[in-house]
Structure formats: structure tokens, C-alpha cells
Design a protein around this motif. Structure first.
Motif, PDB file in Angstrom:
ATOM      1  N   ALA A 280       0.857  -1.191   0.000  1.00  0.00           N
ATOM      2  CA  ALA A 280       0.000   0.000   0.000  1.00  0.00           C
ATOM      3  C   ALA A 280       0.891   1.238   0.000  1.00  0.00           C
ATOM      4  O   ALA A 280       1.381   1.662   1.041  1.00  0.00           O
ATOM      5  CB  ALA A 280      -0.916  -0.016   1.213  1.00  0.00           C
ATOM      6  N   MET A 281       1.122   1.768  -1.181  1.00  0.00           N
ATOM      7  CA  MET A 281       1.971   2.961  -1.330  1.00  0.00           C
ATOM      8  C   MET A 281       1.161   4.164  -1.790  1.00  0.00           C
ATOM      9  O   MET A 281       1.287   5.265  -1.271  1.00  0.00           O
ATOM     10  CB  MET A 281       3.061   2.704  -2.387  1.00  0.00           C
ATOM     11  CG  MET A 281       4.101   1.696  -1.983  1.00  0.00           C
ATOM     12  SD  MET A 281       5.595   1.906  -2.967  1.00  0.00           S
ATOM     13  CE  MET A 281       5.058   1.380  -4.580  1.00  0.00           C
ATOM     14  N   THR A 282       0.329   3.933  -2.824  1.00  0.00           N
ATOM     15  CA  THR A 282      -0.307   5.034  -3.532  1.00  0.00           C
ATOM     16  C   THR A 282      -1.298   5.800  -2.654  1.00  0.00           C
ATOM     17  O   THR A 282      -2.144   5.196  -1.991  1.00  0.00           O
ATOM     18  CB  THR A 282      -1.074   4.483  -4.757  1.00  0.00           C
ATOM     19  OG1 THR A 282      -0.178   3.651  -5.485  1.00  0.00           O
ATOM     20  CG2 THR A 282      -1.609   5.580  -5.630  1.00  0.00           C
ATOM     21  N   GLU A 283      -1.185   7.122  -2.646  1.00  0.00           N
ATOM     22  CA  GLU A 283      -2.164   7.975  -1.943  1.00  0.00           C
ATOM     23  C   GLU A 283      -2.840   8.903  -2.946  1.00  0.00           C
ATOM     24  O   GLU A 283      -2.432   8.989  -4.097  1.00  0.00           O
ATOM     25  CB  GLU A 283      -1.460   8.785  -0.851  1.00  0.00           C
ATOM     26  CG  GLU A 283      -0.905   7.893   0.246  1.00  0.00           C
ATOM     27  CD  GLU A 283      -0.388   8.670   1.446  1.00  0.00           C
ATOM     28  OE1 GLU A 283      -0.596   9.905   1.508  1.00  0.00           O
ATOM     29  OE2 GLU A 283       0.225   8.032   2.307  1.00  0.00           O
TER      30      GLU A 283
ATOM     31  N   CYS B  37      -5.228  -0.035  -2.408  1.00  0.00           N
ATOM     32  CA  CYS B  37      -4.655  -1.152  -1.660  1.00  0.00           C
ATOM     33  C   CYS B  37      -5.335  -2.410  -2.192  1.00  0.00           C
ATOM     34  O   CYS B  37      -6.439  -2.751  -1.766  1.00  0.00           O
ATOM     35  CB  CYS B  37      -4.893  -0.986  -0.160  1.00  0.00           C
ATOM     36  SG  CYS B  37      -4.350  -2.416   0.787  1.00  0.00           S
ATOM     37  N   SER B  38      -4.685  -3.022  -3.151  1.00  0.00           N
ATOM     38  CA  SER B  38      -5.276  -4.235  -3.722  1.00  0.00           C
ATOM     39  C   SER B  38      -5.101  -5.363  -2.725  1.00  0.00           C
ATOM     40  O   SER B  38      -4.171  -5.362  -1.941  1.00  0.00           O
ATOM     41  CB  SER B  38      -4.598  -4.574  -5.050  1.00  0.00           C
ATOM     42  OG  SER B  38      -5.065  -3.686  -6.035  1.00  0.00           O
ATOM     43  N   ALA B  39      -5.988  -6.284  -2.771  1.00  0.00           N
ATOM     44  CA  ALA B  39      -5.904  -7.461  -1.902  1.00  0.00           C
ATOM     45  C   ALA B  39      -5.887  -7.100  -0.422  1.00  0.00           C
ATOM     46  O   ALA B  39      -4.962  -7.478   0.310  1.00  0.00           O
ATOM     47  CB  ALA B  39      -4.667  -8.277  -2.270  1.00  0.00           C
TER      48      ALA B  39
ATOM     49  N   GLY C 250       0.980   8.840  -6.544  1.00  0.00           N
ATOM     50  CA  GLY C 250       1.245   7.423  -6.745  1.00  0.00           C
ATOM     51  C   GLY C 250       2.666   7.241  -7.240  1.00  0.00           C
ATOM     52  O   GLY C 250       3.517   6.655  -6.557  1.00  0.00           O
ATOM     53  N   SER C 251       2.952   7.789  -8.422  1.00  0.00           N
ATOM     54  CA  SER C 251       4.326   7.717  -8.927  1.00  0.00           C
ATOM     55  C   SER C 251       5.257   8.477  -7.989  1.00  0.00           C
ATOM     56  O   SER C 251       6.362   8.034  -7.697  1.00  0.00           O
ATOM     57  CB  SER C 251       4.417   8.347 -10.317  1.00  0.00           C
ATOM     58  OG  SER C 251       3.378   7.915 -11.145  1.00  0.00           O
ATOM     59  N   ASP C 252       4.791   9.624  -7.530  1.00  0.00           N
ATOM     60  CA  ASP C 252       5.609  10.477  -6.673  1.00  0.00           C
ATOM     61  C   ASP C 252       5.241  10.213  -5.212  1.00  0.00           C
ATOM     62  O   ASP C 252       4.510  10.980  -4.587  1.00  0.00           O
ATOM     63  CB  ASP C 252       5.345  11.943  -7.051  1.00  0.00           C
ATOM     64  CG  ASP C 252       6.175  12.912  -6.236  1.00  0.00           C
ATOM     65  OD1 ASP C 252       7.061  12.442  -5.485  1.00  0.00           O
ATOM     66  OD2 ASP C 252       5.930  14.126  -6.343  1.00  0.00           O
TER      67      ASP C 252
HETATM   68  C1  LIG Z   1      -6.234  -1.944 -10.313  1.00  0.00           C
HETATM   69  C2  LIG Z   1      -5.166  -1.197  -9.596  1.00  0.00           C
HETATM   70  C3  LIG Z   1      -4.647  -1.736  -8.425  1.00  0.00           C
HETATM   71  C4  LIG Z   1      -3.656  -1.057  -7.728  1.00  0.00           C
HETATM   72  N1  LIG Z   1      -3.172  -1.614  -6.591  1.00  0.00           N
HETATM   73  C5  LIG Z   1      -2.257  -0.926  -5.862  1.00  0.00           C
HETATM   74  C6  LIG Z   1      -1.783  -1.448  -4.619  1.00  0.00           C
HETATM   75  O1  LIG Z   1      -2.132  -2.549  -4.194  1.00  0.00           O
HETATM   76  N2  LIG Z   1      -0.904  -0.710  -3.917  1.00  0.00           N
HETATM   77  C7  LIG Z   1      -0.466   0.507  -4.348  1.00  0.00           C
HETATM   78  O2  LIG Z   1       0.338   1.123  -3.669  1.00  0.00           O
HETATM   79  N3  LIG Z   1      -0.903   1.028  -5.518  1.00  0.00           N
HETATM   80  C8  LIG Z   1      -1.777   0.341  -6.283  1.00  0.00           C
HETATM   81  N4  LIG Z   1      -2.241   0.861  -7.463  1.00  0.00           N
HETATM   82  C9  LIG Z   1      -1.862   2.211  -7.826  1.00  0.00           C
HETATM   83  C10 LIG Z   1      -0.864   2.324  -8.942  1.00  0.00           C
HETATM   84  O3  LIG Z   1       0.365   1.790  -8.577  1.00  0.00           O
HETATM   85  C11 LIG Z   1      -0.781   3.840  -9.284  1.00  0.00           C
HETATM   86  O4  LIG Z   1      -2.028   4.214  -9.820  1.00  0.00           O
HETATM   87  C12 LIG Z   1       0.329   4.134 -10.259  1.00  0.00           C
HETATM   88  O5  LIG Z   1       1.564   3.971  -9.621  1.00  0.00           O
HETATM   89  C13 LIG Z   1       0.247   5.568 -10.810  1.00  0.00           C
HETATM   90  O6  LIG Z   1       0.098   6.483  -9.766  1.00  0.00           O
HETATM   91  P1  LIG Z   1      -1.068   7.587  -9.818  1.00  0.00           P
HETATM   92  O7  LIG Z   1      -2.347   6.885 -10.046  1.00  0.00           O
HETATM   93  O8  LIG Z   1      -0.948   8.446  -8.621  1.00  0.00           O
HETATM   94  O9  LIG Z   1      -0.758   8.455 -11.108  1.00  0.00           O
HETATM   95  P2  LIG Z   1       0.263   9.671 -11.231  1.00  0.00           P
HETATM   96  O10 LIG Z   1       1.493   9.389 -10.452  1.00  0.00           O
HETATM   97  O11 LIG Z   1      -0.448  10.940 -10.933  1.00  0.00           O
HETATM   98  O12 LIG Z   1       0.612   9.627 -12.772  1.00  0.00           O
HETATM   99  C14 LIG Z   1      -0.326  10.003 -13.785  1.00  0.00           C
HETATM  100  C15 LIG Z   1       0.358   9.926 -15.130  1.00  0.00           C
HETATM  101  O13 LIG Z   1       1.450  10.844 -15.149  1.00  0.00           O
HETATM  102  C16 LIG Z   1       2.623  10.193 -15.587  1.00  0.00           C
HETATM  103  N5  LIG Z   1       3.766  10.821 -14.924  1.00  0.00           N
HETATM  104  C17 LIG Z   1       4.053  10.834 -13.604  1.00  0.00           C
HETATM  105  N6  LIG Z   1       5.189  11.505 -13.384  1.00  0.00           N
HETATM  106  C18 LIG Z   1       5.629  11.945 -14.600  1.00  0.00           C
HETATM  107  C19 LIG Z   1       6.755  12.706 -15.030  1.00  0.00           C
HETATM  108  N7  LIG Z   1       7.701  13.122 -14.186  1.00  0.00           N
HETATM  109  N8  LIG Z   1       6.880  12.975 -16.359  1.00  0.00           N
HETATM  110  C20 LIG Z   1       5.960  12.525 -17.225  1.00  0.00           C
HETATM  111  N9  LIG Z   1       4.886  11.815 -16.881  1.00  0.00           N
HETATM  112  C21 LIG Z   1       4.717  11.518 -15.578  1.00  0.00           C
HETATM  113  C22 LIG Z   1       2.437   8.724 -15.209  1.00  0.00           C
HETATM  114  O14 LIG Z   1       3.218   7.867 -16.064  1.00  0.00           O
HETATM  115  C23 LIG Z   1       0.945   8.555 -15.441  1.00  0.00           C
HETATM  116  O15 LIG Z   1       0.718   8.260 -16.791  1.00  0.00           O
HETATM  117  C24 LIG Z   1      -3.191   0.191  -8.208  1.00  0.00           C
HETATM  118  C25 LIG Z   1      -3.714   0.719  -9.389  1.00  0.00           C
HETATM  119  C26 LIG Z   1      -4.679   0.037 -10.078  1.00  0.00           C
HETATM  120  C27 LIG Z   1      -5.223   0.638 -11.340  1.00  0.00           C
END
Ligand SMILES: Cc1cc2nc3c(=O)[nH]c(=O)nc-3n(C[C@H](O)[C@H](O)[C@H](O)COP(=O)(O)OP(=O)(O)OC[C@H]3O[C@@H](n4cnc5c(N)ncnc54)[C@H](O)[C@@H]3O)c2cc1C
Length: 533
Positions: free
Chosen positions: A183-186, A216-218, A190-192
Motif C-alpha cells: 500500500a503505497m499510492t495515496e 490497496c489491492s488485496a 502514486g508515482s511520486d
Molecule cells: C487496479 C489497480 C490496483 C492497484 N493496486 C495498488 C496497490 O495494491 N498498492 C499501491 O500502492 N498502488 C496500487 N495501485 C496504484 C498504482 O500503482 C498507481 O495508480 C500508479 O503507480 C500511478 O500512480 P497515480 O495513479 O498516482 O498516477 P500519477 O502518479 O499521478 O501519474 C499520472 C500519469 O502521469 C505520468 N507521470 C508521472 N510523473 C511523470 C513525469 N515526471 N513525467 C511525465 N509523466 C509523468 C504517469 O506515467 C501517469 O501516466 C493500483 C492501481 C490500479 C489501477
């Protein structure tokens, strides 16, 4: 008086041109997979048994149940106490048991197999029910991350790799087999993940977490690796679902996500409100700690698109072999053969690339190469999967769009492995970062590409073109083009080393007689390519 309706004299219910569904064994019926695994693993008894189980009518039924009888959030017990549990259909549990007992999470770590064998298990499972792969993949991937805390490793690792499935709700010490999620994404990031807002406060030997996680999958896993802020910076914690005294940890499931696909997997939003957690790794080094888990989940996100492509391709070829149009079987029509051959090349290339990456995971000396190649494979295969699977769908005509066939499920699943564990852009930027920060990764990749020089003029020309276009790293905005080009070259090198249809792949991918759409290419000999499906 009632008048009986006349029996229809029409013959509309005599069915003779609809191919019957096929129960495909994803191991026995996949010569490309068995060949790519080599003589030992290609005849491995565990993989043979798993293939037979996944090909059985019972498991196909379980998969369909898991995908259509959706997980249900149960927030309270009947007395009004919070329970925050997810109820799954028995089909889900059946598949989890099959996968974990077959070694999905264990075989890379318990001395009985390898990451390559794990990859083969993932490849077979993802073709049948990709949703259950999420918790099993996270369980596999969490194992090395726990090395950061010897006490936690001693408690958790033997249970994560126990080759068993125990969905009962009890403290980890009382169980012989457990699962672990991430569970990382808030909401904010998510990426950041440094933008996360969850905070940790020391409490005795542990910590209390306050905040939320947006994905938070699973959530029925026994524990989760998670990130939270300490004064030293963002840090990694292990959150157990149940406390050592047998009571529930504070772990509120706010709701389950309503997703495009991946339906069997109960992706949720959760809240921490004084949630008890233990520190994993050093304070302030949370990203470095959890990245070990992410590195391994990425392997599976590079394998899964290859698996989805393979499942879709098998359906398309089976359909074309059993369907007649204009007095000829579809599979005998030259244009359909071109389309199917093109799809088969795509599938085989994705498979070989992902297995090449898995082999690197088995060799500690090639860790830098693994770090780079897993990103290249994840990027390329996932970008190609949705279009490829759609083309397989079209081979079935209208029935490809109908839920009676697996194509709609596979199509819905196709974008996911690109999005999680580093979305496309993030992966491309990570490739650039690795090349800057880990020169050995670039050197090992260069050696891999150079080893293929001289085997094929088209490959050589493409390598020269790539290196002339980018004598140095590209600007950030060109990172996708650069990553695609590099990933295609790596695929070419892998195909040249391992595939009897490398020539056809090079002609249609690096040669010039091709448009951009599937099947829009000069004729190739489809026979040997389709013989491998
Ligand atoms: C079905 C599903 C299950 C998931 N399960 C989990 C889980 O169990 N635990 C968990 O922690 N997360 C989970 N996630 C979350 C997933 O890991 C995140 O959605 C993903 O990492 C992207 O983060 P974000 O949604 O915040 O998008 P953002 O980080 O906001 O990114 C949006 C877009 O911007 C792009 N982007 C970001 N930074 C840059 C940059 N510097 N330059 C150019 N483009 C950029 C990205 O590539 C993306 O296309 C799940 C997601 C899904 C869909």
C-alpha cells in the motif's frame, strides 16, 4: 381451448459453424513456452501438473466465478462492530490455493526452483485468471524486502514461502501460510510517493500510522508493506492485519474500487487511524526498502502482458481453425494467415523477452541488467498488449466482443500492467535514471546487444541507427521513443538467440515492408509461425 404452437421447421438451431470452446492446457499446449524454458523446465513435473489443473473445466469455472461473482465488502458484523472484511466467491479461494500450493510465491526462494520457474507459473496463471495473480505476485515480491528487518524476516518469510493458502483471520504467528500486499499510492501521489501524507508516530517497539492509501489491492492479505513519514523522511513499515494478541489492527476499508477489469481482485481504499506497524529498514529510507519489492513485482508486470497476448492469440487461432467463411476455413485465407502470423510473432517475442528478464533475476551478477531489462520489457509488452488483444478479438468477429469468450476479459485486463508498478512515462524516466546512475546496467545491456551483432543484417542496421540517433541519452521528452527503440533491439537480440522464427520477427519488425497496423506487411511464411501457437 389452447392451441399448441407449431414446432418450428426452421433449422436455425442446427449449429455447425461455431467453433466449440477449447479447454487449453497452458503448458502442454504451448510449444513456444516449453521450448523457451529449455529441456529441464520445459518438462518440469510441477509445471506439467499446474498446466493440467489450469486447463481443467473445474478451474475454468472457478476463474469465471471469480471474475463475475465480485468480491463484496463487509464493513460491520451484525452487532455493529467494524470488521472491514472482503468476502470472495469460493472460486477465488480455489485459484489462490492452486497458485500458492504450486509455488507461485515460493519457488524462486525456497530452493526448489527459480525466478524463471516463477515466471512460467505467472505466465500460465495470468492466462486463466489475472486478478488472483495480484496478491500472489505481491507475496512473492515481498520476500526479499523483508531482509531489511531480521526479526520480521524470521517471522514472515517461512510463511510467505510455505506453499500453502490459509485465508483464516488470525495473527501471523498462528498461521503456517500467509500473504502480503503493498500500500503505497495515496490521493496526492502514486508515482511520486514522496508527496504522500501518511505519518508514523513511535509507540513502544512499534509505530502508529495516521493517514490513508488510495489503492490497496488485496486488502485481505495478512500484512502490507506501506510508506509513511517520520522526521527522518519517508519510511517503510509492515502493517499486520491482525495484532499479535489476536485482535484486529485499525485498518478501515473505505470502499472497493469499481474497475475496468481485474474484477476478482478487491482493490480498495483504506484508512490508517492509529494503525500499529513495525519499521522495515532504516528511518528515512522507505523508498529504497520497498523498491526491492517493486523490482520483483515489475517482473510479473512484464510477464503478464505476454500471457494475456498468448491467451488471446490461442483463442483467435482456434476460432480461425474452426470457422468457415466464403467456403474456406479462416485459417486458410491468406490475409487472415498474415494477421494471425503477425499476432503470433508479437506473442512469442513478448514471451521470450520476459523469460530473458526472468533468467537475469536468477543471476546475481546480472542484477544491473535485470533492473534495466525488466523496465524495457514492462514498457514494450504492455504498450503492445491492448492493440494486439483487440486484433485477436476481431479475428473472432462479433463473438470476440461477447463475454461467452475470454476476449472481453483479456481486453479489459490489458492496460493494467502498464499502469501499476510504474506507469509508462515513469518507467521510461526510470530507464534513463538507471543508465545515468548505474553504468554497469548500461554496460551489461550493451554487451547483450553487441553479442547479437553479425547474426542478421536487419538487426545490425537497426542497432547502428539507434546508436547514431542517440550517441548519448535523449532529452526527457524523447524517453519513450528511446525506450521503445532499445526494447525492440533487445527483443531482436533475444529472438536471434532463442527463436526459430526470429527471421520472420526481424523482417516484420525491423525490416521495411510493413505498415503500422497488425497484418499490414509483406507476405511471410505463416506456417512455421502458426505451428508454434
Ligand atoms: C487496479 C489497480 C490496483 C492497484 N493496486 C495498488 C496497490 O495494491 N498498492 C499501491 O500502492 N498502488 C496500487 N495501485 C496504484 C498504482 O500503482 C498507481 O495508480 C500508479 O503507480 C500511478 O500512480 P497515480 O495513479 O498516482 O498516477 P500519477 O502518479 O499521478 O501519474 C499520472 C500519469 O502521469 C505520468 N507521470 C508521472 N510523473 C511523470 C513525469 N515526471 N513525467 C511525465 N509523466 C509523468 C504517469 O506515467 C501517469 O501516466 C493500483 C492501481 C490500479 C489501477
Amino acid at each position: 381451448m389452447t392451441i399448441a404452437a407449431p414446432r418450428s421447421q426452421l433449422s436455425t438451431h442446427e449449429v455447425f459453424n461455431q467453433p466449440e470452446p477449447r479447454l487449453r492446457d497452458p503448458f502442454a499446449d504451448d510449444p513456444a513456452l516449453r521450448g523457451a524454458l529449455g529441456p529441464d523446465l520445459g518438462a518440469d513435473a510441477d509445471l506439467i501438473a499446474l498446466g493440467a489443473a489450469l486447463g481443467s473445466a473445474a478451474m475454468r469455472e472457478a476463474a469465471r466465478d471469480a471474475q463475475t461473482r465480485l468480491p463484496e465488502l463487509r464493513t460491520f458484523d451484525r452487532a455493529g462492530r467494524r470488521i472491514d472484511e472482503v468476502h470472495f466467491h469460493p472460486g477465488y479461494h480455489q485459484l489462490m490455493a492452486l497458485g500458492l500450493e504450486a509455488g507461485y510465491a515460493a519457488t524462486a526462494w525456497d530452493g526448489t526452483g527459480s525466478h524463471l520457474k516463477h515466471a512460467a507459473i505467472n505466465y500460465m496463471f495470468s492466462q486463466v485468471e489475472p486478478g488472483v495473480c495480484c496478491p500472489m505476485t505481491m507475496t512473492y515480491a515481498a520476500v526479499p524486502a523483508l531482509d531489511a528487518n531480521p526479526a520480521l524476516a524470521t517471522l514472515w518469510q517461512p510463511r510467505l514461502t510455505a506453499r500453502g493458502y490459509d485465508p483464516t483471520r488470525r495473527p501471523v504467528a498462528e498461521k503456517s501460510a500467509v500473504t502480503l500486499g503493498m500500500a503505497m499510492t495515496e490521493k496526492q501521489g502514486g508515482s511520486d510517493v514522496r508527496a504522500n501524507s501518511t505519518r508514523a508516530v513511535p509507540d513502544g517497539e512499534g509505530y502508529r500510522l495516521h493517514g490513508h492509501k488510495w489503492f490497496c489491492s488485496a486488502p485481505m492479505c495478512d500484512g502490507f508493506l506501506t510508506l509513511a513519514h517520520l522526521p527522518e523522511g519517508i519510511s517503510c513499515f509492515l502493517v499486520p492485519r491482525w495484532l499479535p494478541d489476536g485482535s484486529r489492527n485499525a485498518f478501515t476499508i473505505l470502499r472497493l474500487k469499481d474497475k475496468l477489469g481485474n474484477k476478482a481482485n478487491a482493490s480498495s481504499e483504506i484508512e490508517y487511524d492509529g494503525t500499529w506497524a513495525l519499521l522495515l529498514g532504516e528511518p528515512g529510507r522507505g523508498v529504497q526498502t520497498i523498491i526491492e519489492m517493486v523490482h520483483h513485482t515489475r517482473l510479473d508486470t512484464a510477464i503478464a502482458p505476454a500471457a494475456l497476448m498468448r491467451a488471446a492469440l490461442a483463442e483467435a487461432v482456434h476460432w480461425a481453425g474452426g470457422r468457415t467463411t466464403f467456403q474456406r476455413r479462416l485459417i486458410d485465407q491468406p490475409l487472415m494467415r498474415a494477421v494471425l502470423a503477425d499476432l503470433a510473432l508479437e506473442s512469442e517475442a513478448a514471451l521470450l523477452l520476459s523469460l530473458d528478464v526472468a533468467r537475469a533475476f536468477d543471476d546475481p551478477a546480472r542484477r544491473p541488467y535485470a533492473r534495466l531489462s525488466v523496465a524495457l520489457a514492462k514498457f514494450l509488452s504492455n504498450k503492445r498488449a491492448p492493440g494486439m488483444i483487440y486484433e485477436c478479438m476481431e479475428c473472432l468477429g462479433g463473438m470476440g466482443y461477447v463475454e461467452d469468450t475470454p476476449l472481453p476479459m483479456l481486453y479489459r485486463e490489458a492496460p493494467l500492467n502498464s499502469i501499476w508498478e510504474g506507469s509508462g512515462n515513469v518507467i521510461c524516466l526510470d530507464i534513463l535514471r538507471t543508465l545515468i546512475k548505474e553504468p554497469e546496467a548500461g554496460a551489461q545491456l550493451k554487451a547483450r546487444l553487441d553479442a547479437a551483432r553479425g547474426l542478421d543484417a536487419r538487426f545490425d542496421a537497426a542497432l547502428v541507427a539507434h546508436r547514431s540517433r542517440w550517441p548519448n541519452l535523449p532529452p526527457e521528452a524523447e524517453a519513450r521513443w528511446f525506450a521503445e527503440s532499445l526494447a525492440m533491439l533487445l527483443t531482436g537480440a533475444v529472438m536471434l538467440a532463442d527463436s526459430p522464427v526470429a527471421g520472420e520477427w526481424l523482417t516484420t519488425r525491423l525490416g521495411e515492408a510493413r505498415g503500422t497496423i497488425t497484418g499490414a506487411m509483406g507476405a511471410i511464411d505463416a506456417g512455421p509461425v502458426l505451428a508454434r501457437v
